[in-house]
Each structure stands twice: as structure tokens, then as C-alpha cells.
Design an enzyme around this catalytic site. Structure first.
Site, mmCIF file in Angstrom:
data_model
loop_
_atom_site.group_PDB
_atom_site.id
_atom_site.type_symbol
_atom_site.label_atom_id
_atom_site.label_comp_id
_atom_site.label_asym_id
_atom_site.label_seq_id
_atom_site.Cartn_x
_atom_site.Cartn_y
_atom_site.Cartn_z
ATOM 1 N N TYR B 19 0.847 -1.200 0.000
ATOM 2 C CA TYR B 19 0.000 0.000 0.000
ATOM 3 C C TYR B 19 0.873 1.237 0.000
ATOM 4 O O TYR B 19 0.533 2.266 -0.546
ATOM 5 C CB TYR B 19 -0.895 0.010 1.241
ATOM 6 N N CYS B 20 2.001 1.135 0.686
ATOM 7 C CA CYS B 20 2.839 2.307 0.858
ATOM 8 C C CYS B 20 4.281 1.844 0.878
ATOM 9 O O CYS B 20 4.611 1.059 1.732
ATOM 10 C CB CYS B 20 2.487 2.994 2.167
ATOM 11 N N PRO B 21 5.151 2.200 -0.014
ATOM 12 C CA PRO B 21 4.952 3.229 -1.035
ATOM 13 C C PRO B 21 4.030 2.822 -2.189
ATOM 14 O O PRO B 21 3.573 3.686 -2.895
ATOM 15 C CB PRO B 21 6.370 3.489 -1.538
#
Lengths: 383, 82
Positions: B19-21
């Protein structure tokens, strides 16, 4: 012969693994059957998240340091040494000083480093806050700033993905407090088609940034900077003029890994190929990588390092005591997000669950400030 | 446009569960270190990337070859053009 655990890296991940193993296998360490050695380049532990506050005079650099040897439990043998290379066939770490250090298990927690020099002109033309020197320089630049256009740009990949937003909100506060906000244009740019890589955070930010009078641009990836003309050229073909360019530079893994081509530890960008759940280095049974050093598609953040360190330490201790090392990392990350105006929010997510940011509150900001002080219990293996 | 199902990638980036990055950041990272002409496949479980990656390719001037849905994830294929 005693079992040798060698940990490379005196940051959050390495310190927690070394401390936890030394504490949880204390009996074995005292019986001289287990040795825990941590190799660090300096006898100095830096609380990196604190650098965010330095440009605004909200944290003194002295507060962000402790001596690594004084911090870790006495069961850890902390040695100041720079690693030259690792021979994974013979299970030996070679130091720059030519010393050979044997291991049974190795933990590589060598972090990441900003590389502004990867973008032509950025090192000369852009400011940042990801190292002590850079944060101190930026504090000085901001102190002498009298107004103009501040351009914020974000390199890929980078550690602490919420830092660009936090910095922007704190910058807005800082300029208002100095009566410079009306004379300053703030332009926040982001590499993706939204304002943050996490969609819920992007939605949250796209309401809050305009409310604070901050302009936004998406799909902006720095290609080069012309310091004399004060222009940043983006990969997407747009040029951005600035009076002050503040960036999050792109990052790479530890420099010594670049010289290890052919090793399973070697990969583009010096990001170590790592199993997403066991955190073993791919192709190696006795080497683990964690924290910023891995190639995992998770946030490079202190909380990631902390959660991963707990998994690796628990597996090492379980194996030492003859059990099955079945602990697995589930991708968990926790981030505080400073929102300015003495408020903050937080997010938590893992491989299977996206985050849901809550409205910022003063209480979470206070919690973050308290966390900045209690951090020191973590590398000691207490929290 | 080439069929993404039959396109062999020179670089494959597994960004499933990211999801992140996130997958697009992983793609940009791969594009930066790839050679011109290389084909990059990103494996993604993030629904936003299906939409963002073609838009970014258009802006940045790289060739978007296509998306192939495989079970519960997407295989997004892009060619580095310049």
C-alpha cells in the site's frame, strides 16, 4: 564453540534484534554458549524521525543522540567497525580494517541513505532534512528566508513516506508564526497521480492542504535541477520555478553492498532481496535483512524496522532454544502523521489491510511528542 | 498495443500487498534503473494502480502495454521508452 550472532547496523532494527536476543537468551549468553555482536559504524545512535523538527528549531540535535554502547544491554558486544563485505559461503563478515568476523546467523540492518547526487543539480540546488548536516543547513536557510516560492519535491524511493506531508504542514505553521506566510507560496508536489501513495492519506491530504493555502501538483518526478536558474525539470515534461527547493531525495541501500555483485545480497539500488514474511535473504538460510535495507514494498519507517526486528529476534531465540522458528512478519506498519497546528493523526496497515486515517487531534500530537522521548527504550529491547 | 498476457518482461516487480509506497512508486524505481527498451511488469493488488499507472505513462512518455488480471492481482506491463 559458542554460537555467534552478528548484527550489522546500529539503527532501530539492528539494535532491537541484538538487544532482544541478548535479553531473551540471557542464560545462554551468560553461560558463554551464545555471543551477540553488533557492528556499527559509529558509537552513536541517531533518532532519525527527530530530524523532521530540526529545521523549525523544534528539536535540538543533541536530543536525538545516545551512545550505542551505553544504550544496549551489557550482554551485547557492540563494536565500532565499518563492513567491507560479507562472504556468505564461509559465513564471515570482513571489516574495512581487515578483520574477519565469523557468524552462525547474520542480521543485516544497514538502513538506507539519501542520494541527492542521483538527480543532476539536486545536491547543489535543493535542501533536505534527512541527515543531520542537511537538517541543520535547512534550519539556517529557513531562518534567513524572507518570502518567495517554496517548492517541495519527492524522490523515489525514500524512507518515511509521510514525512513530505508532515514537513509541509510544519512549514506552513513555521511561516505563519514568523509572519512570512502571506509573502510565501508553498507548492507541494508528489510523484504519483494523487497526493500520497496511500489513497486514504491522499484523500485526507487533498482536503487539508488547500485549507492551509498550499498548492498541489501530482505526477511530478524530478529529472534535474538548474540551481542558477532556480528551475526543477520533471520527468513528466513540466518545469517548476522556485526560490527555495526543499526535497526528499531518492534513497539507496548501504554503499558497501554495491561492491558485492554476484552475492545474493546484491541487487539494484542496494536493496537486499528479502522474503516478505520470514525476512530471510532470498537464497540464504542464515542471513536476515530488515528495516530500510530490504527490497520489500513496505514503508521504510522506524515502526517497520521495529515490527520486523521482533519477528527476527523471536525466531532466532526460538531456534536457539530448540523450537520451531515460526514467527512471520505480516507487513505491519504504524505511522504518526504530524498535521501542524499542534495536531497529529496516525495510521496502521499491513499486507492485507489498508490504513484508515482519523481526523487529526491534539492528543495524538502529544502522544507523538511523548514517543520522541520514550523511543530510547526500544533499542534497549525494553519496549 | 501488445497483449500484456504474452509480453515477456525483463524486470518483474512484485508489489502485491504494497500500500505504501505502493506499486507505482515501485514502477518508477524500476524505470529509473532500467535501460531504454526494457519491459517492466508490476504485480499489484492495489486497485488504484490500474488507473494511475496508464495515466503516468502517458504523462512521462513511457509505453503502457496493458494490464492482465491473474486471480486476485494485476500484472501491469510498461516499456521504458526514453
Amino acid at each position: 564453540m559458542a554460537y555467534e550472532l552478528v548484527v550489522i547496523g546500529g539503527g532501530t532494527a539492528g539494535s532491537i534484534v541484538a538487544s532482544r536476543v541478548a535479553i531473551d537468551a540471557r542464560d545462554l549468553v551468560h553461560a558463554d554458549r551464545v555471543h551477540v555482536t553488533l557492528l556499527t559504524e559509529r558509537d552513536d545512535h541517531l533518532y532519525q524521525p527527530g530530524l523532521l523538527y530540526v529545521p523549525f528549531g523544534k528539536a535540538a540535535l543533541e536530543e536525538l543522540h545516545r551512545r550505542e554502547t551505553a544504550l544496549l544491554p551489557r550482554e551485547v558486544s557492540t563494536r565500532v567497525a565499518t563492513v567491507h563485505h560479507i562472504d556468505t559461503d564461509r559465513r564471515v563478515v570482513w571489516t574495512e580494517a581487515g578483520e574477519e568476523i565469523r557468524y552462525d546467523d547474520l542480521v543485516v540492518a544497514t538502513g538506507s541513505r539519501p542520494v541527492p547526487e542521483e538527480i543532476p543539480g539536486l545536491a547543489e540546488g535543493g535542501e533536505y532534512f534527512y541527515t543531520e548536516d542537511a537538517a541543520r543547513r535547512l534550519a539556517d536557510t529557513l531562518e534567513h528566508f524572507t518570502g518567495g516560492r517554496i517548492l517541495l519535491a519527492v524522490g523515489v524511493p525514500h524512507k518515511c513516506p509521510v514525512a513530505p506531508l508532515e514537513f509541509t504542514f510544519l512549514l506552513d505553521d513555521y511561516l505563519r508564526a514568523r509572519n512570512l506566510r502571506e509573502r510565501t507560496e508553498i507548492v507541494y508536489t508528489y510523484p504519483l497521480g494523487r497526493l500520497h501513495s496511500l489513497e486514504p492519506v491522499a484523500d485526507w491530504a487533498s482536503a487539508l492542504l488547500p485549507e492551509r493555502g498550499i498548492q498541489t501538483e501530482t505526477f511530478v518526478n524530478m529529472e534535474s535541477v538548474e540551481p542558477e536558474k532556480r528551475v526543477m525539470h520533471a520527468m513528466e515534461g513540466t518545469d517548476f520555478a522556485y526560490d527555495l527547493l526543499i526535497t526528499v531525495p531518492p534513497h539507496r541501500g548501504a554503499a558497501f553492498l554495491a561492491g558485492m555483485s554476484g552475492s545474493p545480497l546484491s541487487a539494484p539500488g542496494e536493496w537486499i532481496p528479502t522474503d516478505p514474511r520470514t525476512l530471510a535473504v532470498k537464497g540464504l538460510d542464515h542471513v536476515f535483512a530488515l528495516g530500510d535495507a530490504t527490497d520489500l514494498p513496505v514503508s521504510k519507517a522506524g515502526s517497520t524496522a521495529h515490527y520486523q526486528a521482533e519477528v527476527v529476534a523471536a525466531n532466532l531465540v526460538t531456534a536457539l532454544k530448540g523450537g520451531y522458528a515460526g514467527h512471520r512478519y505480516d507487513g505491519k506498519v504504524f505511522c504518526f502523521i504530524e498535521a501542524g497546528r499542534d495536531e497529529a493523526t496516525h495510521i496502521t496497515f499491513d499486507y492485507a489491510h489498508p490504513p484508515r486515517p482519523q481526523p487529526p487531534s491534539r492528543l495524538v500530537h502529544m502522544f507523538k511528542l511523548a514517543f520522541n522521548r520514550t523511543y530510547w527504550l526500544m533499542p534497549q529491547g525494553i519496549l | 498495443m501488445t497483449d500484456p498476457k504474452v509480453t515477456v518482461a525483463t524486470v518483474e516487480v512484485d508489489a502485491r500487498g504494497a500500500y505504501c509506497p505502493g506499486p507505482m512508486m515501485e514502477l518508477i524505481r524500476a524505470i529509473r534503473s532500467a535501460k531504454v527498451g526494457e519491459v517492466i511488469a508490476v504485480l499489484s493488488t492495489d486497485s488504484g494502480s490500474r488507473r494511475d499507472i496508464p495515466r503516468w505513462c502517458e504523462k512521462a512518455g513511457h509505453e503502457f502495454i496493458g494490464v492482465d488480471r491473474i486471480g486476485d492481482y494485476d500484472r501491469i506491463v510498461v516499456k521504458k521508452v526514453h
